[in-house]
Design an enzyme around this catalytic site. Structure first.
Site, short mmCIF file in Angstrom:
data_model
loop_
_atom_site.label_atom_id
_atom_site.label_comp_id
_atom_site.label_asym_id
_atom_site.label_seq_id
_atom_site.Cartn_x
_atom_site.Cartn_y
_atom_site.Cartn_z
CG ASP A 70 -0.90 14.77 9.84
OD1 ASP A 70 -1.65 14.64 8.86
OD2 ASP A 70 0.34 14.80 9.77
CD GLU A 72 -9.24 18.92 11.96
OE1 GLU A 72 -9.95 19.88 12.27
OE2 GLU A 72 -8.85 18.70 10.79
CE1 TYR A 73 -6.91 8.33 10.10
CE2 TYR A 73 -5.04 8.30 11.60
CZ TYR A 73 -5.93 7.63 10.80
OH TYR A 73 -5.87 6.27 10.69
CG ASP A 74 -2.95 11.81 15.31
OD1 ASP A 74 -2.99 10.89 14.49
OD2 ASP A 74 -1.95 12.54 15.49
CB SER A 119 10.42 -12.18 -13.07
OG SER A 119 11.09 -13.02 -13.95
CG LEU A 120 7.13 -8.37 -15.83
CD1 LEU A 120 6.96 -6.86 -15.67
CD2 LEU A 120 5.97 -8.93 -16.62
CD GLU A 150 0.64 -1.52 -14.95
OE1 GLU A 150 -0.46 -1.36 -15.49
OE2 GLU A 150 0.92 -2.48 -14.22
CE LYS A 152 10.58 -4.31 -14.01
NZ LYS A 152 11.25 -4.30 -12.74
CG ASP A 154 13.63 0.02 -8.27
OD1 ASP A 154 13.62 -1.21 -8.12
OD2 ASP A 154 14.67 0.69 -8.43
NE ARG A 173 9.30 -12.76 -8.45
CZ ARG A 173 10.06 -13.75 -8.88
NH1 ARG A 173 10.97 -14.25 -8.08
NH2 ARG A 173 9.92 -14.24 -10.09
CE1 TYR A 263 2.70 -5.87 -10.15
CE2 TYR A 263 3.51 -3.85 -9.14
CZ TYR A 263 3.65 -5.20 -9.39
OH TYR A 263 4.71 -5.88 -8.89
CE LYS A 334 1.43 -5.34 -15.90
NZ LYS A 334 0.91 -5.00 -14.58
CE LYS A 358 15.52 -3.48 -15.69
NZ LYS A 358 15.27 -3.87 -14.32
CB CYS A 452 42.96 12.78 14.58
SG CYS A 452 42.22 14.13 13.65
CB CYS A 455 44.78 17.15 15.65
SG CYS A 455 43.80 15.90 16.51
CB CYS A 470 39.46 13.23 16.32
SG CYS A 470 40.51 14.51 17.03
CB CYS A 475 40.78 18.18 16.31
SG CYS A 475 40.96 17.59 14.63
S1 IVH Z 1 3.38 -7.18 -13.62
C1 IVH Z 1 2.87 -11.63 -14.35
N1 IVH Z 1 3.54 -4.61 -13.25
O1 IVH Z 1 8.72 -6.11 -11.75
C2 IVH Z 1 3.15 -10.18 -14.31
N2 IVH Z 1 5.28 -5.97 -12.36
O2 IVH Z 1 10.57 -8.18 -13.26
C3 IVH Z 1 3.41 -9.70 -12.95
N3 IVH Z 1 6.96 -4.69 -11.10
O3 IVH Z 1 8.33 -9.14 -10.06
C4 IVH Z 1 4.20 -8.49 -12.87
N4 IVH Z 1 6.06 -2.71 -11.36
O4 IVH Z 1 7.80 -7.03 -8.76
C5 IVH Z 1 4.14 -5.80 -13.03
N5 IVH Z 1 3.51 -2.32 -12.96
C6 IVH Z 1 4.09 -3.48 -12.74
C7 IVH Z 1 5.28 -3.61 -12.01
C8 IVH Z 1 5.86 -4.88 -11.85
C9 IVH Z 1 7.07 -3.39 -10.82
C10 IVH Z 1 7.96 -5.70 -10.67
C11 IVH Z 1 7.35 -6.95 -10.08
C12 IVH Z 1 7.91 -8.07 -10.86
C13 IVH Z 1 9.08 -7.46 -11.56
C14 IVH Z 1 9.26 -8.13 -12.89
#
Ligand code: IVH
Length: 716
Positions: A70, A72-74, A119-120, A150, A152, A154, A173, A263, A334, A358, A452, A455, A470, A475
């Site tokens: 770190d 050296e990077y600095d 969304s998915l 891949e 998901k 969070d 989003r 992704y 996918k 999920k 408290c 006490c 307190c 105490c």
């Molecule tokens: S693909 C059209 N890939 O999950 C497809 N989403 O409920 C676009 N998320 O809003 C989404 N990891 O924020 C995709 N590997 C992944 C993901 C991912 C997390 C989230 C993303 C999305 C939500 C879907």
């Protein structure tokens, strides 16, 4: 795809380095570190320096495999900053220095996404996945579909737009059609490149989707910090990530250590409508992103044939969930072929070519039965919710801290409430929210005590704080908690003492305060049940050994408010003897690194308190180490805290060896030339540091040989 590039620094356009290229980067790095560039360096040196920094950011933030320290990077970063200050006309928007936000975000503009952010659809078991596959096969008239799976992630979803290789916009989003522009904040995330060579693939504009995350360790540290500030911790890294992205001050965002996984390529435009060969499969797009320096789930993804292999990989990955350094809440499946994705299309809510699988929830509902108020070693009164025991992510949870009065109000918690609780990874469980819709109307408000609970003395709350305290230092609860802290591993580390013994000895009247730890009635303890000869001997020798602990441990063990382990080390380094603090005023304390007003006040008042000084005298007479032995040794080692800095290339020693020699002999290494510097050691091709040092009379400018003589003289 794995192109062999000419050995030039601009080779960083593709991040798939060959070994010779990496070696080349390393040797150039060393040159830059050893002989800083002159202020009037030509532009190509500037380009090289920027390329080097990008390369090392990529190693660190994307590959998690740094090649330099770190520090050296600095050094490299400072060289670039220095050059750019002298030549502001040469600053480019993609310079690594330009991540550092200078101005506050006034408000976040709402801007449209190039393609709506859908969304998915969710699945929870094998049947759901089989159904999804059947539909996809029917619609695409295919027998066996190739899928890319891949994690998901969070966190908070994000959309990035690059135009002509530059990051131009980052958008949340929002409602899926438009979101808030948070470009300045996203630029603070080092795993997101400010520039990427899409043009080498004929791409002039591209929209990339991904997730901003906070790692489990950064989340833990962030929550610890929130608690130390008297604020409420957050329930999960997802909330921490999304909250951080909307901070007014980009500098604060930088401190949060956010990270990103990219992704999905949702849109791209090529120069002259060219086809991009790499972009025919989803796995290909992840690979392309990876090669251009993005953190895509390149290593985590798997391409499989048919739904059974999908199910197997999802189940296999679920077992690894806890080992990951970041939170995931499932997998995303996918269709791999982009042509088939297009054919399958979308519903109004989600694509038909992807589904989220999920994982089993780490959330549960239970009922809040009562609140217990616990008094900590600083007198802070913490409400703890007692719950109907519930199994959650591998443990049974029956009590959860609800932190302070404000937190209870914010969550509108009542006795009898049904509550949703969550345990994110190895993180302590939190109450996410109460579920009033499940209530009967018999729930009762939580009354915060005015006195408290241990006490009975009156509780106080400072205006700027959320915590009631307190302030009776006698105490019982505080006395016991202070002793538990004193003997703990990070403090005096008295092995085999522990919380249970502190409580037991206290109840029996064998121990009443910290000095009492060194005056235990061993003959009485020896006759206690469960205390054999061996365990008594162990305890006795651990207590004796602790007397020689270095003073930074003792300072930490004293439990001075706001003094954590790091501050205790800073404090220890600033004195010869613990008593020196009695004569230090707040202004002197403020001069120490990382000591702010609040900390300085607290230390000062601790050492002005008569009872505390009496306790210190008592501990000293009992034989505890009060002197800073390291300082004493260093003084004998005779470089006597003098400061040193090296510039130019040394002939006989490596820079690191020379610096180690200084430190071993009690000297300090400085990072730059200032009036605090005692010696500048000049090697070959010394640059601006030498010029600067010549202007300060008090600095001794010496050669490498003179430096070696100095060390020898001091050792003889
Ligand atoms: S693909 C059209 N890939 O999950 C497809 N989403 O409920 C676009 N998320 O809003 C989404 N990891 O924020 C995709 N590997 C992944 C993901 C991912 C997390 C989230 C993303 C999305 C939500 C879907």
């Amino acid at each position: 795809m794995n192109k062999i590039l000419p050995l030039t620094l601009s080779a960083n356009s593709i991040f798939m380095y060959t070994n010779p290229q990496i070696q080349f980067f390393q040797s150039v790095t060393n040159q830059f570190i050893q002989s800083p560039i002159a202020v009037d360096s030509p532009t190509n040196l500037l380009t090289q320096l920027k390329d080097l920094l990008r390369f090392h950011e990529y190693r660190y933030y994307v590959l998690s495999d740094p090649l330099i320290s770190d520090f050296e990077y600095d050094q490299l970063f400072k060289q670039l900053q220095h050059f750019e200050t002298k030549h502001p006309e040469q600053i480019t928007a993609d310079s690594p220095t330009q991540r550092v936000g200078n101005s506050l975000n006034k408000s976040f503009q709402t801007v449209p996404h190039l393609v709506p952010m859908l969304s998915l659809d969710n699945s929870y078991n094998a049947e759901d996945l089989i159904y999804f596959d059947r539909k996809a096969r029917e619609l695409s008239a295919t027998e066996l579909i190739n899928y890319c799976i891949e994690p998901k992630f969070d966190g908070a979803s994000i959309s990035l737009i690059y135009e002509n290789d530059q990051l131009v916009r980052a958008i949340t989003r929002g409602d899926g059609v438009e979101g808030e522009e948070i470009t300045n904040n996203v630029k603070q995330i080092r795993s997101i490149p400010l520039t990427a060579r899409f043009s080498e693939f004929g791409i002039s504009q591209i929209e990339i989707r991904g997730e901003i995350i906070m790692s489990k360790s950064s989340f833990y540290k962030y929550n610890q910090w929130l608690i130390s500030q008297g604020s409420s911790p957050l329930a999960n890294p997802r909330n921490a990530a999304s909250g951080s992205l909307r901070m007014k001050d980009p500098k604060e965002v930088a401190q949060r250590n956010l990270d990103a996984f990219l992704y999905h390529i949702s849109y791209f435009q090529t120069i002259d409508g060219k086809i991009v060969e790499e972009l025919t499969t989803h796995a290909g797009s992840l690979q392309l992103l990876w090669e251009l320096g993005f953190r895509s789930p390149q290593k985590e993804k798997k391409v499989v044939q048919g739904i059974q292999q999908v199910i197997d990989y999802c189940l296999e990955f679920e077992t690894k969930r806890d080992e990951l350094p970041y939170e995931i809440d499932g997998m995303v499946v996918k269709v791999n072929s982009l042509a088939m994705q297009e054919k399958l299309g979308m519903t109004s809510h989600h694509p038909r070519w992807a589904i989220a699988y999920k994982f089993k929830a780490r959330q549960a509902t239970t009922q809040l039965r009562s609140i217990e108020f616990q008094v900590g070693r600083t007198g802070a009164v913490t409400p703890v919710a007692k719950l109907d025991p519930v199994y959650l992510g591998g443990v049974t949870v029956s009590s959860i801290s609800v932190h302070n009065e404000e937190y209870i109000k914010e969550k509108n918690l009542k006795i009898g409430d049904h509550v949703l609780i969550e345990r994110a990874g190895d993180v302590i469980p939190q109450i996410v929210k109460s579920l009033p819709e499940l209530g009967t109307g018999d729930e009762t408000s939580i009354l915060f005590p005015k006195e408290c609970p241990v006490c009975n003395s009156e509780l106080y709350k400072e205006e700027t704080e959320a915590v009631w305290r307190c302030i009776n230092i006698e105490c019982e609860a505080q006395v016991v908690e202070k002793m538990i802290h004193f003997v703990s591993k990070d403090a005096m580390d008295i092995k085999s003492f522990g919380e249970a013994n502190v409580r037991k000895f206290y109840e029996l009247g064998y121990l009443k305060d910290i000095p009492g730890i060194y005056q235990l009635p061993y003959e009485l303890i020896g006759s206690m049940e469960g205390f054999g000869k061996k365990s008594l001997e162990n305890l006795q020798s651990a207590i004796e050994a602790s007397k020689l602990q270095p003073i930074h441990r003792l300072i930490y063990a004293l439990g001075i408010r706001f003094v954590g382990e790091t501050t205790a080390k800073t404090l220890a380094n600033a004195v010869e003897n613990i008593y020196d603090f009695i004569s230090k005023d707040e202004t002197e304390l403020l001069e120490l690194e990382d000591v702010g007003v609040k900390v300085a006040k607290s230390i000062h008042s601790f050492f002005q308190n008569e009872q505390n000084i009496e306790m210190l005298h008592h501990l000293e007479t009992l034989g505890l180490q009060f002197k800073n032995v390291k300082k004493e040794a260093a003084a004998v080692d005779s470089l006597g805290g003098q400061s040193f800095l090296f510039t130019g290339t040394l002939n006989k020693l490596k820079r690191s060896e020379a610096e180690e020699m200084v430190e071993k002999n009690g000297g300090k290494i400085m990072s730059g030339v200032s009036s605090k510097l005692n010696y500048l050691i000049v090697g070959e091709d010394a640059g601006s540091k030498l010029e600067k040092a010549k202007k300060i009379n008090s600095i001794h400018i010496i050669s490498e040989d003179e430096f070696l003589q100095l060390i020898q003289q001091n050792q003889s």
